[in-house]
Motif scaffolding. Structure first.
Motif, mmCIF file in Angstrom:
data_model
loop_
_atom_site.group_PDB
_atom_site.id
_atom_site.type_symbol
_atom_site.label_atom_id
_atom_site.label_comp_id
_atom_site.label_asym_id
_atom_site.label_seq_id
_atom_site.Cartn_x
_atom_site.Cartn_y
_atom_site.Cartn_z
ATOM 1 N N ARG A 169 -12.054 5.564 -21.161
ATOM 2 C CA ARG A 169 -11.398 4.934 -22.318
ATOM 3 C C ARG A 169 -10.323 5.839 -22.895
ATOM 4 O O ARG A 169 -9.234 5.393 -23.252
ATOM 5 N N GLY A 170 -10.625 7.128 -23.027
ATOM 6 C CA GLY A 170 -9.664 8.062 -23.606
ATOM 7 C C GLY A 170 -8.402 8.189 -22.783
ATOM 8 O O GLY A 170 -7.283 8.174 -23.322
ATOM 9 N N VAL A 171 -8.556 8.298 -21.471
ATOM 10 C CA VAL A 171 -7.387 8.409 -20.586
ATOM 11 C C VAL A 171 -6.554 7.135 -20.643
ATOM 12 O O VAL A 171 -5.316 7.179 -20.716
ATOM 13 N N LEU A 172 -7.202 5.984 -20.631
ATOM 14 C CA LEU A 172 -6.493 4.705 -20.679
ATOM 15 C C LEU A 172 -5.688 4.577 -21.969
ATOM 16 O O LEU A 172 -4.530 4.129 -21.949
ATOM 17 N N ASP A 173 -6.267 4.991 -23.077
ATOM 18 C CA ASP A 173 -5.562 4.927 -24.360
ATOM 19 C C ASP A 173 -4.320 5.813 -24.367
ATOM 20 O O ASP A 173 -3.283 5.448 -24.922
#
Length: 317
Positions: A96-100
């Motif tokens: 999730r963090g990388v995608l954001d």
């Protein structure tokens, strides 16, 4: 030419390559290559989870990389995550963090996929040449795992085993949060036993002794090469395709085993993030050379990161 951005997020480091690549000709023009030690795999072998502070270090690097990718105008971005994120229970937080931050979802690839990308990156520039005898055994010593790949211009066999330099250090050289320095004989014996067992596993799939040329990748191997070359600072051009003999690897490993943190940190070409894990990595390299009978290792600065870039350029959207 296609402008691509490749990100390799491993157990110890996260690296970026932005390049113009032409899969048809084998040409790659590097625009930006950088690396940060973020130790994403901190404690994963013990807890099974990615630590909050490790995630934040990784996300901070991703923000920096996102700015560089935007500035250089990469058309395609591929983010590959390897050993630590494969092993962690909370890998969804990482995804999730990388995608954001980057707008792409990290691909948590298998060990075999990791091995094939490493082989592609290390050998694509050698395709069709007679620079080195074939078949190659490509060995990528990472933080959490080590990949073994045998092939000519294509992969014949590949295997990933859990003997990375960070994993071995945390498992055997850390007591109460502090690295044993220098390591005890018992700790070194335990590391060697783990490495030998992992090499037995690798050899079930990969014919380790059949290759004509041993090609070594990643920070452990390039750092050992820098020490062997006596470099006063890290110089990728000097390191790339240098050859380090078995005797040199044996001597350097012995030196590292008897050194303190301060002595290793004082080695001119040593990255600060490798000071505590280089000894375990050198033990892996030495054991591989003993097992295969290789009299030298050919060192490549081109590795899985280059393989990710080539794969991104070759994709059909």
């Amino acid at each position: 030419m296609t402008r691509v951005a490749a990100i390799d997020c491993g157990t110890n480091s996260i690296r970026l390559l932005v390049a113009d690549a032409d899969p048809a000709t084998g040409e790659i023009a590097e625009l930006d290559r950088r690396m940060q030690i973020v130790r994403l795999g901190q404690g994963v072998d013990r807890t099974g989870r990615l630590a909050p502070e490790a995630l934040e270090r990784t996300f901070a690097a991703c923000r920096e990389y996102a700015a560089a990718i935007k500035e250089l105008g990469a058309e395609r971005v591929r983010f590959v995550a390897t050993s630590a994120s494969r092993d962690a229970e909370n890998s969804d937080e990482f995804v999730r963090g990388v995608l954001d931050i980057l707008g792409v979802e990290p691909e948590v690839i298998s060990g075999d996929q990791e091995a094939e990308l490493s082989f592609l990156g290390a050998t694509k520039e050698l395709a069709g040449s007679d620079q080195l005898a074939k078949p190659y055994l490509v060995v990528d010593i990472g933080g959490g795992s080590t990949e073994f790949v045998v092939g000519d211009d294509e992969v014949r066999a590949a295997r990933s085993v859990d003997i990375g330099c960070v994993r071995m250090t945390e498992r055997h050289l850390v007591r109460d949060g502090v690295v044993i320095d220098p390591p005890t004989l018992g700790a070194v014996t335990a590391i060697r036993a783990d490495i030998d067992a992992a090499l037995d596993l690798a050899q079930e799939t990969v014919p380790l002794g059949e290759a004509a040329t041993l090609v070594g990748l990643a920070g452990t191997v390039t750092t050992v090469a820098a020490i062997a070359l006596g470099l006063t600072e890290y110089d990728p051009a000097a390191i790339h395709h240098s050859r380090v003999s078995f005797e040199q690897v044996q001597e350097i490993t012995g030196r590292l085993l008897s050194s303190t943190h301060e002595e290793r940190a004082a080695i001119p070409a040593m990255h600060p993030g490798r000071v505590d894990v280089i000894t375990s990595g050198a033990l892996v390299l030495l054991a591989v050379m003993k097992r295969t009978g290789a009299q030298e290792v050919v060192v490549s600065e081109h590795d899985i990161l280059d393989g990710i870039a080539w794969s991104a350029a070759s994709r059909v959207d």
